[in-house]
Design an enzyme around this catalytic site. Structure first.
Site, PDB file in Angstrom:
ATOM      1  N   ASP A 177      77.832 -16.438  76.109  1.00 32.52           N
ATOM      2  CA  ASP A 177      76.766 -17.107  75.035  1.00 32.52           C
ATOM      3  C   ASP A 177      76.734 -18.218  75.004  1.00 32.52           C
ATOM      4  O   ASP A 177      75.210 -18.924  75.325  1.00 32.52           O
ATOM      5  CB  ASP A 177      77.090 -16.124  73.359  1.00 32.52           C
ATOM      6  CG  ASP A 177      76.278 -15.047  73.113  1.00 32.52           C
ATOM      7  OD1 ASP A 177      75.725 -14.620  73.763  1.00 32.52           O
ATOM      8  OD2 ASP A 177      76.589 -14.138  72.132  1.00 32.52           O
TER       9      ASP A 177
ATOM     10  N   HIS B 135      74.781  -7.992  74.697  1.00 32.35           N
ATOM     11  CA  HIS B 135      75.741  -8.787  74.042  1.00 32.35           C
ATOM     12  C   HIS B 135      76.051  -9.180  74.981  1.00 32.35           C
ATOM     13  O   HIS B 135      76.747  -8.868  76.156  1.00 32.35           O
ATOM     14  CB  HIS B 135      76.568  -8.429  73.222  1.00 32.35           C
ATOM     15  CG  HIS B 135      75.464  -7.844  71.811  1.00 32.35           C
ATOM     16  ND1 HIS B 135      74.320  -8.655  71.297  1.00 32.35           N
ATOM     17  CD2 HIS B 135      75.035  -6.525  70.521  1.00 32.35           C
ATOM     18  CE1 HIS B 135      74.189  -8.017  69.738  1.00 32.35           C
ATOM     19  NE2 HIS B 135      74.161  -7.310  70.260  1.00 32.35           N
TER      20      HIS B 135
END
Length: 359
Positions: free
Chosen positions: A155, A127
């Site tokens: 992200d 992540h």
């Protein structure tokens, strides 16, 4: 409406950076169609998913021949594809770039991953926090321990925005060559690239490889946040000497002599901490906001849309009773817009197949 009007985008449903990129393309006028799984579950169920705005939805079960055929037909009619699976998944489905681009050689095939399409970690899970950890960015942010800056740096900064940039660059090049290509957008690549200035400064011995030891990481007294008497916070960023002089003038801080000597930063910060704790935040803003002292309130998510500057520029919009960021950046002749609310899963299949000429 929008600069990307007429561009068809197929998005395979996913999380985080892929949906953000698809949202941005839709904000700019692209016709974005999301392929949802019929039985797919959302780990963050929301009645109104802002990242899902602006597109239409069709369903396809990629475990079946019929579902893969539907996805392939859409990809063959598209200008751009966005997928965020682990490397090799699309190839095993028969939907990889080699197969699809052979039938649609003008296709821009966007691949969004954390680690990239190759390398020792390519097929492992991760992540945002993991990806930015490898780039040096996470090490540089925080106090006693590294502090994740939400999932903005990895992200959306190193991931979504680099995927968007790659897609736009490939679309421009296609206008010359007539050919599409694959965009391998990896969060580790993009985040490392965003660290160019910091790595450059380190190479020139202007940056210490430690947290809160530098002028942009909270180490300097003139570039950090200070608590006020009411528990609210101010962000101070008076880097240039003339702005720093205004900061000292407006705050009436005494006993601070030098700006650029790191050995004096802690003592100077202690002086400013005491000064700013002497008044509520709004009193300080009355004195300094709008001046070149480079002081701004640290606003909550609730308060940010109501700030006079944010409201004047209409940086946030309320749609369907949800406050959400407006499209950015702003184009003078073909501006972006909030075109559609988030779709109902599979609700647009018939319209999409008809409009895209797919039987």
């Amino acid at each position: 409406m929008g600069p990307l009007k007429g561009i068809r985008v197929v998005e395979f449903a996913g999380l985080g950076p892929g949906p953000f990129a698809a949202m941005w393309l839709a904000d700019m006028g692209a016709d974005v169609v999301r392929i949802d799984r019929p039985d797919g579950r959302d780990p963050f169920p929301m009645k109104y998913d802002v990242l899902a705005r602006g597109r239409r939805s069709v369903t396809a079960d990629l475990k079946t021949d019929e579902g893969r055929a539907r996805a392939a037909s859409l990809m063959q009619a598209a200008d751009v594809v966005i997928e965020g699976y682990r490397p090799g998944v699309m190839e095993r489905l028969g939907l990889g770039p080699e197969e699809i681009c052979a039938k649609n050689p003008r296709l821009i095939y966007g691949r969004m991953t954390g680690w990239g399409q190759d390398g020792p970690l390519a097929e492992t899970a991760g992540h945002d926090i993991n990806y930015i950890a490898l780039t040096g960015a996470l090490h540089a942010i925080g106090e006693d321990r590294p502090l994740p800056p939400l999932n903005l740096v990895g992200d959306f900064g190193g991931g979504s925005m680099y995927l968007i940039a790659g897609i736009l660059a490939a679309l421009i090049e296609r206008g010359v060559s007539g050919k599409g290509q694959v965009v391998d957008a990896a969060i580790v690549d993009g985040t490392a690239h965003m660290m160019a200035m910091i790595y450059g400064m380190q190479g020139n011995r202007l940056w210490r490889d430690a947290r809160q030891a530098n002028f942009l990481d909270g180490g300097a007294h003139y570039y950090r946040c200070y608590a006020c008497a009411d528990g609210q916070w101010l962000a101070v960023g008076a880097i240039e000497p003339q702005f720093y002089a205004l900061l000292l003038e407006h705050s009436q801080a005494e006993g601070i002599e030098g700006q650029l000597d790191p050995s004096d930063w802690a003592r100077s910060a202690a002086v400013l901490e005491e000064v700013f704790r002497s008044r509520p935040r709004d009193e300080w803003l009355d004195l300094m906001e709008g001046t070149d002292a480079c002081v701004a309130p640290v606003l909550s998510l609730h308060d940010a849309p109501e700030h006079p500057h944010m409201a004047a520029r209409q940086i946030f919009e309320r749609r369907d009773d949800i406050v959400q960021p407006a499209p950015a950046p702003r184009l003078s002749r073909t501006p972006g817009a909030l075109n559609r609310p988030p779709p109902q899963k599979g609700a647009d299949l018939a319209d999409v197949l008809h409009e895209w000429g797919i039987e």
